[in-house]
Design a protein around this motif. Structure first.
Motif, PDB file in Angstrom:
ATOM      1  N   UNK A 143       0.856  -1.650   0.217  1.00 21.58           N
ATOM      2  CA  UNK A 143      -0.344  -0.039   0.187  1.00 21.58           C
ATOM      3  C   UNK A 143       0.667   0.674   0.110  1.00 21.58           C
ATOM      4  N   UNK A 144       2.065   1.009   1.260  1.00 22.40           N
ATOM      5  CA  UNK A 144       2.881   2.721   0.775  1.00 22.40           C
ATOM      6  C   UNK A 144       3.607   2.244  -0.787  1.00 22.40           C
ATOM      7  N   UNK A 145       3.890   1.606  -1.045  1.00 21.54           N
ATOM      8  CA  UNK A 145       4.902   1.975  -2.128  1.00 21.54           C
ATOM      9  C   UNK A 145       3.815   1.796  -3.343  1.00 21.54           C
ATOM     10  N   UNK A 146       2.821   1.599  -3.513  1.00 23.71           N
ATOM     11  CA  UNK A 146       1.178   2.219  -4.689  1.00 23.71           C
ATOM     12  C   UNK A 146       1.412   4.134  -4.231  1.00 23.71           C
ATOM     13  N   UNK A 147       0.826   4.107  -3.144  1.00 24.74           N
ATOM     14  CA  UNK A 147       0.789   5.490  -2.676  1.00 24.74           C
ATOM     15  C   UNK A 147       1.941   6.115  -3.724  1.00 24.74           C
ATOM     16  N   UNK A 148       2.747   5.680  -2.902  1.00 22.53           N
ATOM     17  CA  UNK A 148       4.213   6.531  -3.417  1.00 22.53           C
ATOM     18  C   UNK A 148       4.442   6.842  -5.175  1.00 22.53           C
ATOM     19  N   UNK A 149       3.634   5.599  -5.334  1.00 30.78           N
ATOM     20  CA  UNK A 149       4.692   5.238  -6.787  1.00 30.78           C
ATOM     21  C   UNK A 149       3.361   6.067  -7.920  1.00 30.78           C
ATOM     22  N   UNK A 201       8.604   7.478 -11.927  1.00 27.36           N
ATOM     23  CA  UNK A 201      10.201   7.518 -11.567  1.00 27.36           C
ATOM     24  C   UNK A 201      10.452   6.442 -11.376  1.00 27.36           C
ATOM     25  N   UNK A 202       9.371   5.670 -10.247  1.00 23.61           N
ATOM     26  CA  UNK A 202       9.890   4.151  -9.511  1.00 23.61           C
ATOM     27  C   UNK A 202       8.626   3.190 -10.313  1.00 23.61           C
ATOM     28  N   UNK A 203       8.944   2.235 -10.379  1.00 23.02           N
ATOM     29  CA  UNK A 203       8.753   0.669 -10.782  1.00 23.02           C
ATOM     30  C   UNK A 203       7.816   0.065 -10.291  1.00 23.02           C
ATOM     31  N   UNK A 204       6.756   0.079  -9.736  1.00 29.97           N
ATOM     32  CA  UNK A 204       6.054  -0.362  -8.518  1.00 29.97           C
ATOM     33  C   UNK A 204       6.654  -2.229  -8.671  1.00 29.97           C
ATOM     34  N   UNK A 205       6.676  -3.060  -9.177  1.00 27.98           N
ATOM     35  CA  UNK A 205       6.569  -4.872  -8.552  1.00 27.98           C
ATOM     36  C   UNK A 205       7.854  -4.027  -8.596  1.00 27.98           C
ATOM     37  N   UNK A 206       9.002  -3.456  -9.448  1.00 30.53           N
ATOM     38  CA  UNK A 206      10.441  -3.656  -8.661  1.00 30.53           C
ATOM     39  C   UNK A 206      10.585  -2.894  -7.238  1.00 30.53           C
ATOM     40  N   UNK A 207      10.063  -1.902  -7.498  1.00 30.06           N
ATOM     41  CA  UNK A 207       9.739  -1.523  -6.209  1.00 30.06           C
ATOM     42  C   UNK A 207      10.265  -1.721  -4.471  1.00 30.06           C
ATOM     43  N   UNK A 208       8.663  -2.861  -4.888  1.00 29.84           N
ATOM     44  CA  UNK A 208       7.962  -3.046  -4.112  1.00 29.84           C
ATOM     45  C   UNK A 208       9.265  -4.883  -3.744  1.00 29.84           C
ATOM     46  N   UNK A 209       9.623  -5.491  -4.303  1.00 34.71           N
ATOM     47  CA  UNK A 209      10.455  -6.361  -3.818  1.00 34.71           C
ATOM     48  C   UNK A 209      11.876  -5.860  -3.618  1.00 34.71           C
ATOM     49  N   UNK A 210      12.747  -4.750  -4.476  1.00 40.31           N
ATOM     50  CA  UNK A 210      13.885  -4.031  -3.332  1.00 40.31           C
ATOM     51  C   UNK A 210      13.688  -3.886  -1.967  1.00 40.31           C
ATOM     52  N   UNK A 211      12.423  -3.361  -1.921  1.00 40.69           N
ATOM     53  CA  UNK A 211      11.981  -3.062  -0.554  1.00 40.69           C
ATOM     54  C   UNK A 211      11.703  -4.026   0.252  1.00 40.69           C
ATOM     55  N   UNK A 212      11.122  -4.976   0.336  1.00 39.38           N
ATOM     56  CA  UNK A 212      11.323  -6.725   0.826  1.00 39.38           C
ATOM     57  C   UNK A 212      12.579  -6.845   1.564  1.00 39.38           C
ATOM     58  N   UNK A 213      13.545  -6.959  -0.211  1.00 40.93           N
ATOM     59  CA  UNK A 213      14.967  -7.568   0.053  1.00 40.93           C
ATOM     60  C   UNK A 213      15.631  -6.335   1.086  1.00 40.93           C
ATOM     61  N   UNK A 214      15.762  -5.217   1.343  1.00 43.66           N
ATOM     62  CA  UNK A 214      16.139  -4.419   2.401  1.00 43.66           C
ATOM     63  C   UNK A 214      16.325  -4.963   3.192  1.00 43.66           C
ATOM     64  N   UNK A 215      14.089  -4.902   3.934  1.00 39.91           N
ATOM     65  CA  UNK A 215      13.918  -5.383   4.831  1.00 39.91           C
ATOM     66  C   UNK A 215      15.023  -6.360   5.719  1.00 39.91           C
ATOM     67  N   UNK A 216      15.414  -7.053   4.653  1.00 47.06           N
ATOM     68  CA  UNK A 216      15.748  -8.091   5.309  1.00 47.06           C
ATOM     69  C   UNK A 216      17.417  -8.029   5.531  1.00 47.06           C
TER      70      UNK A 216
END
Length: 214
Positions: free
Chosen positions: A81-87, A97-112
Motif C-alpha cells: 500500500x505504501x509503495x502504491x501510494x508513493x508511485x 520514476x519508480x516501477x511499482x513491482x521492482x520497488x516493492x521487491x527491492x524494499x522486501x530485500x532491504x528489510x532483510x
C-alpha cells in the motif's frame, strides 16, 4: 504590562437615540485583547494548522522511508500500500520514476538486509548507494531527501543569492554563480574540504597553472 489610559471620546448621538446611561466603555486591556492579542492567536493557529496538514501529507507519502524501524515494521500488505501510494504520487502522464513491482521487491530485500544500526534516511541512502543494487529505492530516497519540508531553505538560498550577485557582479556567468552559491549555502561541508587538494587538482589540469601555483 501597564497600558496607558487615554481619554475616552464620547460618541455624538442623534436626536432620535435613547440616552443609555449603562453604556459600557471598553477598557484599554480589553481593547488590546480583542483587537491585537486574539487576532494574533487566530493567525498563529491557522498557520500551525496549515503547516501540520502539509507535514501530515508528507508523512503519508514518505513515512515508511523515514527510519529503518518504520520500514521493517511493515508487513507485505502495508508495504504494498505504501509503495502504491508513493508511485501514484509521483506518476506523470502514465509514467513514473519508480516501477511499482521492482520497488516493492527491492524494499522486501532491504528489510532483510538493512542493518539495525542505520536509523536515519541519510544513513540508509549511503548504504543503498554503496550496495548499488536498489535502483528504485535509491530514486525514492533521493526524492525524499531533496523535497523541502518547509520553504525556509529556499528562502535562505534566495537571500544568499542577493548577496552574491549584486550590481557590481551583473556580468557573472551562471556556472560561477552556481558554484559560489553552493559554497555559501553548504558552508558546513566546505569547512571540511582540504583546500590544498582542491588547488592541486585545479593546477594539474593545465601546465601553465601548475607552474604558477608551484
Amino acid at each position: 504590562p501597564k497600558f496607558p489610559t487615554k481619554r475616552q471620546a464620547k460618541r455624538k448621538k442623534h436626536f432620535d437615540e435613547q440616552n443609555d446611561q449603562n453604556e459600557e466603555q471598553q477598557s484599554v486591556v480589553e481593547s488590546f485583547r480583542v483587537n491585537y492579542f486574539l487576532v494574533m492567536i487566530d493567525v498563529a493557529i491557522a498557520s500551525l494548522t496549515s503547516r501540520f496538514e502539509q507535514l501530515k501529507a508528507f508523512e503519508n507519502v514518505f513515512g515508511f522511508l523515514f527510519t529503518s524501524k518504520n520500514l521493517k515494521s511493515l508487513d507485505d500488505t502495508d508495504l504494498w500500500q505504501c509503495c502504491t501510494n508513493f508511485v501514484e504520487t509521483f506518476s506523470h502522464n502514465n509514467s513514473s520514476d519508480v516501477e511499482l513491482n521492482d520497488f516493492f521487491s527491492e524494499l522486501k530485500v532491504l528489510q532483510a538486509t538493512l542493518p539495525d544500526a542505520l536509523k536515519s534516511a541519510p544513513e540508509i541512502l549511503e548504504f543503498i548507494t554503496a550496495a548499488d543494487c536498489y535502483p528504485n529505492v535509491l530514486v525514492a530516497y533521493r526524492i525524499l531527501l531533496t523535497v523541502p519540508v518547509t520553504v525556509a531553505s529556499a528562502e535562505r538560498s534566495f537571500s544568499k543569492l542577493k548577496l552574491l550577485k549584486n550590481y557590481l557582479r551583473s556580468t557573472m556567468s551562471q556556472e560561477r554563480l552556481n558554484g559560489l552559491a553552493m559554497c555559501c549555502i553548504e558552508k558546513n561541508v566546505l569547512e571540511n574540504i582540504d583546500l590544498d587538494t582542491v588547488i592541486n587538482d585545479f593546477a594539474s589540469r593545465n601546465a601553465r597553472r601548475s607552474i604558477f601555483f608551484m
